[in-house]
Design a protein around this motif. Structure first.
Motif, PDB file in Angstrom:
ATOM      1  N   ILE A  36      -3.756   3.158  -7.388  1.00  0.00           N
ATOM      2  CA  ILE A  36      -2.789   4.046  -6.745  1.00  0.00           C
ATOM      3  C   ILE A  36      -2.351   3.431  -5.423  1.00  0.00           C
ATOM      4  N   GLY A  37      -1.079   3.535  -5.143  1.00  0.00           N
ATOM      5  CA  GLY A  37      -0.563   3.011  -3.885  1.00  0.00           C
ATOM      6  C   GLY A  37       0.221   4.061  -3.120  1.00  0.00           C
ATOM      7  N   TRP A  38       0.173   3.922  -1.809  1.00  0.00           N
ATOM      8  CA  TRP A  38       1.035   4.714  -0.917  1.00  0.00           C
ATOM      9  C   TRP A  38       2.077   3.785  -0.319  1.00  0.00           C
ATOM     10  N   PHE A  39       3.306   4.212  -0.364  1.00  0.00           N
ATOM     11  CA  PHE A  39       4.420   3.443   0.149  1.00  0.00           C
ATOM     12  C   PHE A  39       5.243   4.350   1.047  1.00  0.00           C
ATOM     13  N   ARG A  40       6.027   3.752   1.934  1.00  0.00           N
ATOM     14  CA  ARG A  40       6.851   4.579   2.805  1.00  0.00           C
ATOM     15  C   ARG A  40       8.192   3.920   3.042  1.00  0.00           C
ATOM     16  N   GLN A  41       9.172   4.753   3.330  1.00  0.00           N
ATOM     17  CA  GLN A  41      10.507   4.255   3.638  1.00  0.00           C
ATOM     18  C   GLN A  41      11.059   5.043   4.807  1.00  0.00           C
ATOM     19  N   ALA A  42      11.286   4.319   5.881  1.00  0.00           N
ATOM     20  CA  ALA A  42      11.882   4.904   7.072  1.00  0.00           C
ATOM     21  C   ALA A  42      13.397   4.815   6.973  1.00  0.00           C
ATOM     22  N   PRO A  43      14.122   5.678   7.668  1.00  0.00           N
ATOM     23  CA  PRO A  43      15.589   5.624   7.621  1.00  0.00           C
ATOM     24  C   PRO A  43      16.116   4.240   8.000  1.00  0.00           C
ATOM     25  N   GLY A  44      16.975   3.708   7.152  1.00  0.00           N
ATOM     26  CA  GLY A  44      17.577   2.419   7.437  1.00  0.00           C
ATOM     27  C   GLY A  44      16.695   1.217   7.198  1.00  0.00           C
ATOM     28  N   LYS A  45      15.504   1.448   6.649  1.00  0.00           N
ATOM     29  CA  LYS A  45      14.582   0.338   6.411  1.00  0.00           C
ATOM     30  C   LYS A  45      14.208   0.267   4.934  1.00  0.00           C
ATOM     31  N   ARG A  47      11.633   0.032   1.766  1.00  0.00           N
ATOM     32  CA  ARG A  47      10.358   0.632   1.447  1.00  0.00           C
ATOM     33  C   ARG A  47       9.253  -0.424   1.569  1.00  0.00           C
ATOM     34  N   GLU A  48       8.106  -0.004   2.088  1.00  0.00           N
ATOM     35  CA  GLU A  48       7.012  -0.950   2.289  1.00  0.00           C
ATOM     36  C   GLU A  48       5.708  -0.364   1.778  1.00  0.00           C
ATOM     37  N   GLY A  49       4.793  -1.245   1.414  1.00  0.00           N
ATOM     38  CA  GLY A  49       3.465  -0.815   1.001  1.00  0.00           C
ATOM     39  C   GLY A  49       2.630  -0.468   2.213  1.00  0.00           C
ATOM     40  N   VAL A  50       1.997   0.674   2.181  1.00  0.00           N
ATOM     41  CA  VAL A  50       1.153   1.126   3.284  1.00  0.00           C
ATOM     42  C   VAL A  50      -0.319   0.868   2.960  1.00  0.00           C
ATOM     43  N   SER A  51      -0.743   1.360   1.799  1.00  0.00           N
ATOM     44  CA  SER A  51      -2.132   1.219   1.405  1.00  0.00           C
ATOM     45  C   SER A  51      -2.249   1.402  -0.095  1.00  0.00           C
ATOM     46  N   CYS A  52      -3.109   0.629  -0.707  1.00  0.00           N
ATOM     47  CA  CYS A  52      -3.350   0.736  -2.134  1.00  0.00           C
ATOM     48  C   CYS A  52      -4.850   0.716  -2.398  1.00  0.00           C
ATOM     49  N   ILE A  53      -5.244   1.373  -3.481  1.00  0.00           N
ATOM     50  CA  ILE A  53      -6.645   1.408  -3.853  1.00  0.00           C
ATOM     51  C   ILE A  53      -6.755   1.094  -5.344  1.00  0.00           C
ATOM     52  N   SER A  54      -7.714   0.266  -5.681  1.00  0.00           N
ATOM     53  CA  SER A  54      -7.867  -0.151  -7.069  1.00  0.00           C
ATOM     54  C   SER A  54      -8.457   0.989  -7.902  1.00  0.00           C
ATOM     55  N   PHE A 108      -5.936  -7.134  -6.179  1.00  0.00           N
ATOM     56  CA  PHE A 108      -6.288  -6.822  -4.798  1.00  0.00           C
ATOM     57  C   PHE A 108      -6.838  -8.055  -4.123  1.00  0.00           C
ATOM     58  N   PRO A 109      -6.650  -8.205  -2.805  1.00  0.00           N
ATOM     59  CA  PRO A 109      -5.981  -7.241  -1.918  1.00  0.00           C
ATOM     60  C   PRO A 109      -4.467  -7.434  -1.870  1.00  0.00           C
ATOM     61  N   ASN A 110      -3.765  -6.651  -2.621  1.00  0.00           N
ATOM     62  CA  ASN A 110      -2.308  -6.655  -2.633  1.00  0.00           C
ATOM     63  C   ASN A 110      -1.828  -5.221  -2.760  1.00  0.00           C
ATOM     64  N   CYS A 111      -0.576  -5.011  -2.447  1.00  0.00           N
ATOM     65  CA  CYS A 111       0.035  -3.690  -2.584  1.00  0.00           C
ATOM     66  C   CYS A 111       1.505  -3.939  -2.869  1.00  0.00           C
ATOM     67  N   LEU A 112       1.754  -4.461  -4.077  1.00  0.00           N
ATOM     68  CA  LEU A 112       3.081  -4.934  -4.448  1.00  0.00           C
ATOM     69  C   LEU A 112       3.850  -3.842  -5.162  1.00  0.00           C
ATOM     70  N   GLN A 113       5.011  -3.523  -4.648  1.00  0.00           N
ATOM     71  CA  GLN A 113       5.757  -2.379  -5.174  1.00  0.00           C
ATOM     72  C   GLN A 113       6.096  -2.526  -6.653  1.00  0.00           C
TER      73      GLN A 113
END
Length: 129
Positions: A36-45, A47-54, A108-113
Motif C-alpha cells: 500500500i502506498g500513500w501519495f499526495r498532490q499539491a496544487p500546481g504540482k 503527484r509524489e510518493g509519500v510513503s509505502c509499505i510492503s 522496496f525501498p521504492n514508492c513508484l506510482q
C-alpha cells in the motif's frame, strides 16, 4: 480492490493528523498480501510518493521530505493502513491518496506510482502557518 482514504483536515503547523486507508474487495483473502502506498498532490504540482509499505513483511519507504515526521503502519485484521503525520508543515498541504499494487510487483525501498494500479479517492490535508 476498493480503497477509501479518510482523516484529512485543517491543522496548524506543528500539528498532527492520522490518515486511514480502508481496503475491501481483495482477490486474495486479506490485505496481508498487498503493498500500500500513500501519495499526495499539491496544487500546481505533480503527484509524489509519500510513503509505502510492503505486504506482510512490513518494509517501508519514506520520501526525504517526511522522514522522521510520518509513520506508515498497517492493521491487516482491520484491512486498514495508516499514515501518522506529525510536525506538519504548510508544504504538506495536498490531496492525499492511498493506492495498492494488485499486480504484486512493488519492490522496496521504492514508492513508484506506476506500480500502484488501484487508487482510492483523496483526502485533503491543509496545514496553516
Amino acid at each position: 480492490v476498493q480503497l477509501q482514504a479518510s482523516g484529512g483536515g485543517l491543522v496548524q503547523a506543528g500539528g498532527s493528523l492520522r490518515l486511514s486507508c480502508a481496503a475491501s474487495g481483495f482477490s486474495l483473502d486479506t490485505l496481508d498480501y498487498y503493498a500500500i502506498g500513500w501519495f499526495r498532490q499539491a496544487p500546481g504540482k505533480e503527484r509524489e510518493g509519500v510513503s509505502c509499505i510492503s505486504a506482510s513483511s512490513g518494509r517501508t519507504y519514506y520520501a526525504d521530505s517526511v522522514k522522521g515526521r510520518f509513520t506508515i503502519s498497517r492493521d491487516n485484521a482491520k484491512n486498514t493502513v495508516y499514515l501518522q503525520m506529525n510536525s506538519l508543515k504548510p508544504e504538506d498541504t495536498a490531496d492525499h491518496y492511498c493506492a495498492t499494487d494488485t499486480g504484486f510487483i512493488a519492490t522496496f525501498p521504492n514508492c513508484l506510482q506506476y506500480v500502484y494500479n488501484s487508487w482510492g479517492q483523496g483526502t485533503q490535508v491543509t496545514v496553516s502557518s
